[in-house]
Design an enzyme around this catalytic site. Structure first.
Site, PDB file in Angstrom:
ATOM      1  N   ASP A   9    -104.419 -37.833 -18.480  1.00 52.17           N
ATOM      2  CA  ASP A   9    -104.185 -37.426 -19.870  1.00 52.17           C
ATOM      3  C   ASP A   9    -102.690 -37.194 -20.063  1.00 52.17           C
ATOM      4  OD1 ASP A   9    -103.739 -35.609 -22.140  1.00 52.17           O
ATOM      5  OD2 ASP A   9    -105.913 -35.666 -22.306  1.00 52.17           O
ATOM      6  N   ASP A  32    -101.606 -33.733 -21.352  1.00 48.40           N
ATOM      7  CA  ASP A  32    -101.749 -32.688 -20.326  1.00 48.40           C
ATOM      8  C   ASP A  32    -100.678 -32.831 -19.241  1.00 48.40           C
ATOM      9  OD1 ASP A  32    -103.916 -31.798 -21.711  1.00 48.40           O
ATOM     10  OD2 ASP A  32    -105.420 -32.452 -20.256  1.00 48.40           O
TER      11      ASP A  32
HETATM   12  N1  URA Z   1    -105.117 -40.934 -23.485  1.00 44.29           N
HETATM   13  C1  URA Z   1    -104.546 -40.485 -22.353  1.00 44.29           C
HETATM   14  O1  URA Z   1    -103.747 -39.547 -22.375  1.00 44.29           O
HETATM   15  N2  URA Z   1    -104.883 -41.091 -21.190  1.00 44.29           N
HETATM   16  C2  URA Z   1    -105.742 -42.121 -21.124  1.00 44.29           C
HETATM   17  O2  URA Z   1    -105.982 -42.652 -20.037  1.00 44.29           O
HETATM   18  C3  URA Z   1    -106.337 -42.577 -22.330  1.00 44.29           C
HETATM   19  C4  URA Z   1    -105.998 -41.958 -23.495  1.00 44.29           C
END
Ligand code: URA
Length: 211
Positions: A201, A204
């Site tokens: 993510d 994150d």
């Molecule tokens: N958004 C993200 O931050 N990571 C992914 O793998 C897909 C969407």
């Protein structure tokens, strides 16, 4: 739609460190910024310019200036914010607008929850910053929004894309002048719509787990 994967050892190296799950947030932020600067160098290759006459200490000469209106940079909140410094470092005279978009978990529609952009984008070259082109839903919606306001062309700078998302964006934009500049097209999306192998993510990894 034109897709450009920037093939350069510095891009590949920085991306590898970003992918590593042991890379801590401060390093991730720094490298994301540096990587965007490298991608932005390619992404701005067709920025509109005009001749300008200047005086050097030695002679009069004709140089190059950005054509007005200046390019508009639009990070998609939240993770696109982590790309902003890397972009404006290279184009400091660009204006910056903001788009906050998220998926409504019930309807699965993309909703715009924040928007700070000029009402009229007629003739503007727009650079959209969104690190992860996963399903392509958010980016398609952002591109649609910008053309509706009059943008002349849209260049998206992403770190990674899944083939599924790229296809969706390409189908959505039709004949519109759209370029996607990337560090890599990865293998696929997994069942949770994460890019594989990806980097997790992006929001994150940039900002920690606070939602
Ligand atoms: N958004 C993200 O931050 N990571 C992914 O793998 C897909 C969407």
């Amino acid at each position: 739609m034109r897709t450009l994967v920037v093939d350069h050892p510095l891009v590949a190296h920085k991306l590898t460190v970003l992918r590593d799950k042991n890379t801590p947030s401060p390093v991730f932020r720094q490298l994301a910024e540096e990587l965007v600067t490298l991608l932005a160098y390619e992404a701005t290759r067709e920025v509109r310019t005009e001749p300008v006459t200047i005086e050097t200490p030695v002679a009069t000469t004709v140089g190059t200036a950005f054509t007005k209106p200046t390019p508009l940079v639009v990070p998609i909140l939240r993770a696109g914010l982590g790309m902003l410094e890397g972009m404006v470092k290279l184009v400091p005279t660009a204006e910056v607008g903001f788009l906050g978009m998220a998926r409504d978990e019930e309807t699965l529609d993309i909703v715009t929850y924040a928007e700070r952009l000029p009402e009229n984008l007629t003739g503007r070259q727009v650079f959209v910053l969104d690190p992860m082109l996963a399903t392509g839903g958010t980016l398609s919606e952002a591109i649609r929004f910008l053309f509706k306001r009059g943008a002349s062309d849209v260049t998206c700078i992403c770190l990674l894309a899944a083939p599924e998302g790229l296809k969706r964006v390409e189908e959505g934009v039709g004949d519109a002048k759209v370029t996607v500049v990337l560090a890599s097209i990865d293998e696929r999306l997994n069942e949770k719509a994460y890019i594989v192998p990806g980097l997790g993510d992006a929001g994150d990894r940039l900002y920690g787990l606070a939602k």
